[in-house]
Design a protein around this motif. Sequence first.
Motif, mmCIF file in Angstrom:
data_model
loop_
_atom_site.group_PDB
_atom_site.id
_atom_site.type_symbol
_atom_site.label_atom_id
_atom_site.label_comp_id
_atom_site.label_asym_id
_atom_site.label_seq_id
_atom_site.Cartn_x
_atom_site.Cartn_y
_atom_site.Cartn_z
ATOM 1 N N GLU A 10 -78.401 -26.441 40.933
ATOM 2 C CA GLU A 10 -79.306 -27.554 40.666
ATOM 3 C C GLU A 10 -80.738 -27.073 40.523
ATOM 4 N N LEU A 11 -81.502 -27.861 39.772
ATOM 5 C CA LEU A 11 -82.913 -27.576 39.586
ATOM 6 C C LEU A 11 -83.661 -27.748 40.900
ATOM 7 N N VAL A 12 -84.574 -26.833 41.162
ATOM 8 C CA VAL A 12 -85.506 -26.992 42.271
ATOM 9 C C VAL A 12 -86.895 -27.301 41.716
ATOM 10 N N ALA A 13 -87.406 -26.423 40.865
ATOM 11 C CA ALA A 13 -88.730 -26.626 40.278
ATOM 12 C C ALA A 13 -88.893 -25.707 39.078
ATOM 13 N N THR A 14 -89.690 -26.166 38.102
ATOM 14 C CA THR A 14 -90.026 -25.339 36.954
ATOM 15 C C THR A 14 -91.521 -25.400 36.697
ATOM 16 N N ILE A 15 -92.008 -24.386 35.987
ATOM 17 C CA ILE A 15 -93.425 -24.336 35.631
ATOM 18 C C ILE A 15 -93.559 -23.647 34.284
ATOM 19 N N THR A 16 -94.329 -24.257 33.397
ATOM 20 C CA THR A 16 -94.581 -23.647 32.092
ATOM 21 C C THR A 16 -95.717 -22.639 32.205
ATOM 22 N N ARG A 17 -95.892 -21.861 31.166
ATOM 23 C CA ARG A 17 -96.993 -20.904 31.169
ATOM 24 C C ARG A 17 -98.337 -21.615 31.275
ATOM 25 N N GLY A 18 -98.390 -22.849 30.738
ATOM 26 C CA GLY A 18 -99.621 -23.621 30.809
ATOM 27 C C GLY A 18 -99.850 -24.290 32.151
ATOM 28 N N GLY A 19 -98.858 -24.232 33.032
ATOM 29 C CA GLY A 19 -99.042 -24.757 34.377
ATOM 30 C C GLY A 19 -98.415 -26.115 34.642
ATOM 31 N N SER A 20 -97.711 -26.673 33.683
ATOM 32 C CA SER A 20 -97.039 -27.952 33.915
ATOM 33 C C SER A 20 -95.833 -27.730 34.818
ATOM 34 N N THR A 21 -95.691 -28.584 35.816
ATOM 35 C CA THR A 21 -94.632 -28.404 36.812
ATOM 36 C C THR A 21 -93.674 -29.593 36.838
ATOM 37 N N ASN A 22 -92.489 -29.317 37.339
ATOM 38 C CA ASN A 22 -91.455 -30.333 37.505
ATOM 39 C C ASN A 22 -90.693 -29.993 38.773
ATOM 40 N N TYR A 23 -90.420 -31.011 39.602
ATOM 41 C CA TYR A 23 -89.744 -30.785 40.877
ATOM 42 C C TYR A 23 -88.546 -31.711 41.030
ATOM 43 N N ALA A 24 -87.541 -31.229 41.722
ATOM 44 C CA ALA A 24 -86.468 -32.107 42.153
ATOM 45 C C ALA A 24 -87.022 -33.055 43.213
ATOM 46 N N ASP A 25 -86.514 -34.278 43.221
ATOM 47 C CA ASP A 25 -86.992 -35.263 44.196
ATOM 48 C C ASP A 25 -86.818 -34.762 45.628
ATOM 49 N N SER A 26 -85.772 -34.009 45.866
ATOM 50 C CA SER A 26 -85.452 -33.575 47.225
ATOM 51 C C SER A 26 -86.459 -32.571 47.795
ATOM 52 N N VAL A 27 -87.277 -31.970 46.939
ATOM 53 C CA VAL A 27 -88.227 -30.962 47.422
ATOM 54 C C VAL A 27 -89.690 -31.371 47.216
ATOM 55 N N LYS A 28 -89.913 -32.488 46.561
ATOM 56 C CA LYS A 28 -91.291 -32.923 46.326
ATOM 57 C C LYS A 28 -92.040 -33.094 47.641
ATOM 58 N N GLY A 29 -93.261 -32.569 47.666
ATOM 59 C CA GLY A 29 -94.067 -32.659 48.868
ATOM 60 C C GLY A 29 -93.820 -31.551 49.865
ATOM 61 N N ARG A 30 -92.749 -30.784 49.674
ATOM 62 C CA ARG A 30 -92.432 -29.679 50.598
ATOM 63 C C ARG A 30 -92.517 -28.315 49.907
ATOM 64 N N PHE A 31 -92.121 -28.256 48.653
ATOM 65 C CA PHE A 31 -92.110 -27.001 47.899
ATOM 66 C C PHE A 31 -93.214 -27.023 46.860
ATOM 67 N N THR A 32 -93.779 -25.850 46.591
ATOM 68 C CA THR A 32 -94.796 -25.705 45.555
ATOM 69 C C THR A 32 -94.463 -24.500 44.689
ATOM 70 N N ILE A 33 -94.384 -24.730 43.386
ATOM 71 C CA ILE A 33 -94.144 -23.644 42.445
ATOM 72 C C ILE A 33 -95.469 -23.235 41.820
#
Length: 115
Positions: free
Chosen positions: A46-69
């Motif tokens: 499952e997805l945890v988090a992604t980040i583009t070269r430009g810095g756009s991020t996406n997080y799984a709901d289960s880790v939002k607020g706890r994990f930082t990419i």
Amino acid sequence: QVQLVESGGGLVQAGGSLRLSCAASGRIVSIDTMGWYRQAPGKQRELVATITRGGSTNYADSVKGRFTISRDNAKNTVFLQMNSLKPEDTAVYYCGYYSVIGGYWGQGTQVTVSS
């Protein structure tokens, strides 16, 4: 081809923190996305988090607020800071890299959170 080398996994108590790193090398292009995925025993990856070269991020709901990419583009390295870890975060964490060249996976690093 792109090679990915992960580090930083381990055993931690619930509530603790870990930081994962993944360094990419090989056919790195200027437009790409790096991310972290995880797979627990008996479950799908499952997805945890992604980040583009430009810095756009996406997080799984289960880790939002706890994990930082985050990423260091100069070193083609992506990081995952994991705080307030829970036993349900226990899994093998995989680094992913994708661009127009294709998609690639790292070998995975085990994260175990004890209760």
